[in-house]
Design a protein around this motif. Structure first.
Motif, PDB file in Angstrom:
ATOM      1  N   ALA A 157      22.109  51.893 -47.495  1.00  0.00           N
ATOM      2  CA  ALA A 157      23.550  51.153 -47.407  1.00  0.00           C
ATOM      3  C   ALA A 157      23.075  50.775 -45.784  1.00  0.00           C
ATOM      4  O   ALA A 157      23.245  49.567 -45.713  1.00  0.00           O
ATOM      5  N   ARG A 158      22.818  51.598 -44.768  1.00  0.00           N
ATOM      6  CA  ARG A 158      22.690  51.234 -43.502  1.00  0.00           C
ATOM      7  C   ARG A 158      21.454  50.138 -43.461  1.00  0.00           C
ATOM      8  O   ARG A 158      21.437  49.134 -42.636  1.00  0.00           O
ATOM      9  N   GLU A 159      20.238  50.462 -44.143  1.00  0.00           N
ATOM     10  CA  GLU A 159      19.271  49.484 -44.230  1.00  0.00           C
ATOM     11  C   GLU A 159      19.647  47.887 -44.803  1.00  0.00           C
ATOM     12  O   GLU A 159      19.039  46.911 -44.215  1.00  0.00           O
ATOM     13  N   VAL A 160      20.643  48.094 -45.725  1.00  0.00           N
ATOM     14  CA  VAL A 160      21.086  46.818 -46.387  1.00  0.00           C
ATOM     15  C   VAL A 160      22.256  46.071 -45.495  1.00  0.00           C
ATOM     16  O   VAL A 160      22.391  44.950 -45.296  1.00  0.00           O
ATOM     17  N   LEU A 161      23.337  46.872 -45.247  1.00  0.00           N
ATOM     18  CA  LEU A 161      24.454  46.355 -44.637  1.00  0.00           C
ATOM     19  C   LEU A 161      24.668  46.648 -43.081  1.00  0.00           C
ATOM     20  O   LEU A 161      25.592  45.845 -42.381  1.00  0.00           O
ATOM     21  N   GLY A 162      23.541  47.134 -42.752  1.00  0.00           N
ATOM     22  CA  GLY A 162      23.722  47.113 -41.121  1.00  0.00           C
ATOM     23  C   GLY A 162      24.427  48.450 -40.597  1.00  0.00           C
ATOM     24  O   GLY A 162      24.781  49.111 -41.347  1.00  0.00           O
ATOM     25  N   THR A 163      24.402  48.559 -39.379  1.00  0.00           N
ATOM     26  CA  THR A 163      24.948  49.767 -38.702  1.00  0.00           C
ATOM     27  C   THR A 163      26.521  49.742 -38.562  1.00  0.00           C
ATOM     28  O   THR A 163      27.016  50.662 -38.328  1.00  0.00           O
ATOM     29  N   ASP A 164      26.960  48.468 -38.807  1.00  0.00           N
ATOM     30  CA  ASP A 164      28.511  48.568 -38.808  1.00  0.00           C
ATOM     31  C   ASP A 164      29.137  48.652 -40.014  1.00  0.00           C
ATOM     32  O   ASP A 164      30.533  48.767 -40.213  1.00  0.00           O
ATOM     33  N   VAL A 165      28.198  49.324 -41.230  1.00  0.00           N
ATOM     34  CA  VAL A 165      28.886  49.792 -42.377  1.00  0.00           C
ATOM     35  C   VAL A 165      29.980  50.889 -42.240  1.00  0.00           C
ATOM     36  O   VAL A 165      29.745  51.786 -41.513  1.00  0.00           O
ATOM     37  N   THR A 166      31.059  50.686 -42.971  1.00  0.00           N
ATOM     38  CA  THR A 166      31.824  51.715 -42.894  1.00  0.00           C
ATOM     39  C   THR A 166      31.554  52.844 -43.978  1.00  0.00           C
ATOM     40  O   THR A 166      30.896  52.737 -44.696  1.00  0.00           O
ATOM     41  N   ALA A 167      32.342  54.088 -43.781  1.00  0.00           N
ATOM     42  CA  ALA A 167      31.957  55.123 -44.513  1.00  0.00           C
ATOM     43  C   ALA A 167      32.336  54.974 -46.114  1.00  0.00           C
ATOM     44  O   ALA A 167      31.384  54.966 -46.901  1.00  0.00           O
ATOM     45  N   GLY A 168      33.310  54.243 -46.393  1.00  0.00           N
ATOM     46  CA  GLY A 168      33.806  53.718 -47.737  1.00  0.00           C
ATOM     47  C   GLY A 168      32.439  52.956 -48.361  1.00  0.00           C
ATOM     48  O   GLY A 168      32.177  52.905 -49.418  1.00  0.00           O
ATOM     49  N   GLU A 169      32.324  51.760 -47.398  1.00  0.00           N
ATOM     50  CA  GLU A 169      31.240  50.987 -47.950  1.00  0.00           C
ATOM     51  C   GLU A 169      30.026  51.728 -48.350  1.00  0.00           C
ATOM     52  O   GLU A 169      29.255  51.483 -49.290  1.00  0.00           O
ATOM     53  N   ALA A 170      29.437  52.648 -47.282  1.00  0.00           N
ATOM     54  CA  ALA A 170      28.218  53.180 -47.667  1.00  0.00           C
ATOM     55  C   ALA A 170      28.502  54.170 -48.475  1.00  0.00           C
ATOM     56  O   ALA A 170      27.516  54.283 -49.717  1.00  0.00           O
ATOM     57  N   ILE A 171      29.485  54.853 -49.077  1.00  0.00           N
ATOM     58  CA  ILE A 171      29.655  55.722 -50.036  1.00  0.00           C
ATOM     59  C   ILE A 171      29.522  54.924 -51.593  1.00  0.00           C
ATOM     60  O   ILE A 171      28.794  55.178 -52.381  1.00  0.00           O
ATOM     61  N   ALA A 172      30.316  53.910 -51.477  1.00  0.00           N
ATOM     62  CA  ALA A 172      30.099  53.097 -52.735  1.00  0.00           C
ATOM     63  C   ALA A 172      28.958  52.399 -53.011  1.00  0.00           C
ATOM     64  O   ALA A 172      28.462  52.543 -54.033  1.00  0.00           O
ATOM     65  N   TYR A 173      28.278  51.857 -51.992  1.00  0.00           N
ATOM     66  CA  TYR A 173      26.895  51.265 -52.178  1.00  0.00           C
ATOM     67  C   TYR A 173      25.843  52.201 -52.710  1.00  0.00           C
ATOM     68  O   TYR A 173      25.207  52.076 -53.455  1.00  0.00           O
ATOM     69  N   ASN A 174      25.776  53.440 -51.828  1.00  0.00           N
ATOM     70  CA  ASN A 174      24.876  54.659 -52.254  1.00  0.00           C
ATOM     71  C   ASN A 174      25.152  55.202 -53.849  1.00  0.00           C
ATOM     72  O   ASN A 174      24.164  55.325 -54.412  1.00  0.00           O
ATOM     73  N   ARG A 175      26.426  55.117 -54.250  1.00  0.00           N
ATOM     74  CA  ARG A 175      26.544  55.381 -55.489  1.00  0.00           C
ATOM     75  C   ARG A 175      26.114  54.653 -56.676  1.00  0.00           C
ATOM     76  O   ARG A 175      25.681  54.856 -57.508  1.00  0.00           O
ATOM     77  N   VAL A 176      26.488  53.275 -56.138  1.00  0.00           N
ATOM     78  CA  VAL A 176      26.220  52.392 -57.182  1.00  0.00           C
ATOM     79  C   VAL A 176      24.337  52.152 -57.290  1.00  0.00           C
ATOM     80  O   VAL A 176      23.830  52.103 -58.262  1.00  0.00           O
ATOM     81  N   ARG A 177      24.018  52.518 -56.060  1.00  0.00           N
ATOM     82  CA  ARG A 177      22.376  52.526 -55.849  1.00  0.00           C
ATOM     83  C   ARG A 177      21.701  53.393 -56.736  1.00  0.00           C
ATOM     84  O   ARG A 177      21.041  53.198 -57.686  1.00  0.00           O
ATOM     85  N   VAL A 178      22.226  54.548 -56.883  1.00  0.00           N
ATOM     86  CA  VAL A 178      21.798  55.722 -57.579  1.00  0.00           C
ATOM     87  C   VAL A 178      22.366  55.306 -59.101  1.00  0.00           C
ATOM     88  O   VAL A 178      21.305  55.740 -60.073  1.00  0.00           O
ATOM     89  N   ALA A 179      23.431  55.027 -59.480  1.00  0.00           N
ATOM     90  CA  ALA A 179      23.873  54.791 -60.505  1.00  0.00           C
ATOM     91  C   ALA A 179      22.925  53.525 -61.266  1.00  0.00           C
ATOM     92  O   ALA A 179      22.415  53.677 -62.591  1.00  0.00           O
ATOM     93  N   THR A 180      22.591  52.444 -60.588  1.00  0.00           N
ATOM     94  CA  THR A 180      21.693  51.355 -61.145  1.00  0.00           C
ATOM     95  C   THR A 180      20.183  52.006 -61.627  1.00  0.00           C
ATOM     96  O   THR A 180      19.798  51.548 -62.631  1.00  0.00           O
ATOM     97  N   ALA A 181      19.701  52.470 -60.643  1.00  0.00           N
ATOM     98  CA  ALA A 181      18.462  53.014 -60.866  1.00  0.00           C
ATOM     99  C   ALA A 181      18.323  54.113 -62.055  1.00  0.00           C
ATOM    100  O   ALA A 181      17.468  53.929 -62.959  1.00  0.00           O
TER     101      ALA A 181
END
Length: 116
Positions: free
Chosen positions: A32-56
């Motif tokens: 999430a940090r690599e894609v969304l940058g350092t301003d990413v919120t905790a909620g956005e990072a959690i959602a992104y990383n869950r979907v990242r794992v789920a999609t793979a």
């Protein structure tokens, strides 16, 4: 702890002939940090990383010939088999895997080809 013991006692039911995500073999999808940058919120990072794992995981399952319905234990085994760092299967991750599998299965333009 109980979940770990249950997994150790339960034989694996899914075989995913995919390469493990490990250094030198295949790159993990960006975090999430690599894609969304350092301003990413905790909620956005959690959602992104869950979907990242789920999609793979969904892609690996689909390529391996697995289709819905799959039990929670099967999905947990699949996530753990891909060996994502710090990944613990959750209700949200399992729901995302099921959604991605449903999309892959419904899209007639998606085909699985094996190249070696």
């Amino acid at each position: 702890m109980l979940r770990t013991l249950r997994r150790a006692l339960r034989p694996a039911r899914l075989r995913i002939p995919a390469r493990r995500f490990a250094a030198g073999i295949a790159e993990l999808p960006p975090t999430a940090r690599e894609v969304l940058g350092t301003d990413v919120t905790a909620g956005e990072a959690i959602a992104y990383n869950r979907v990242r794992v789920a999609t793979a995981t969904a892609v690996a399952l689909y390529r391996s010939g697995h289709t819905l319905p799959l039990s929670d234990d099967d999905l947990d085994d699949a996530v753990l088999a891909l060996d994502f760092p710090y990944s613990v299967p959750s209700t949200e991750t399992r729901a995302s895997i099921r959604a991605a599998l449903a999309v892959l299965d419904a899209d007639y333009t998606v085909t699985v080809t094996v190249t070696r």
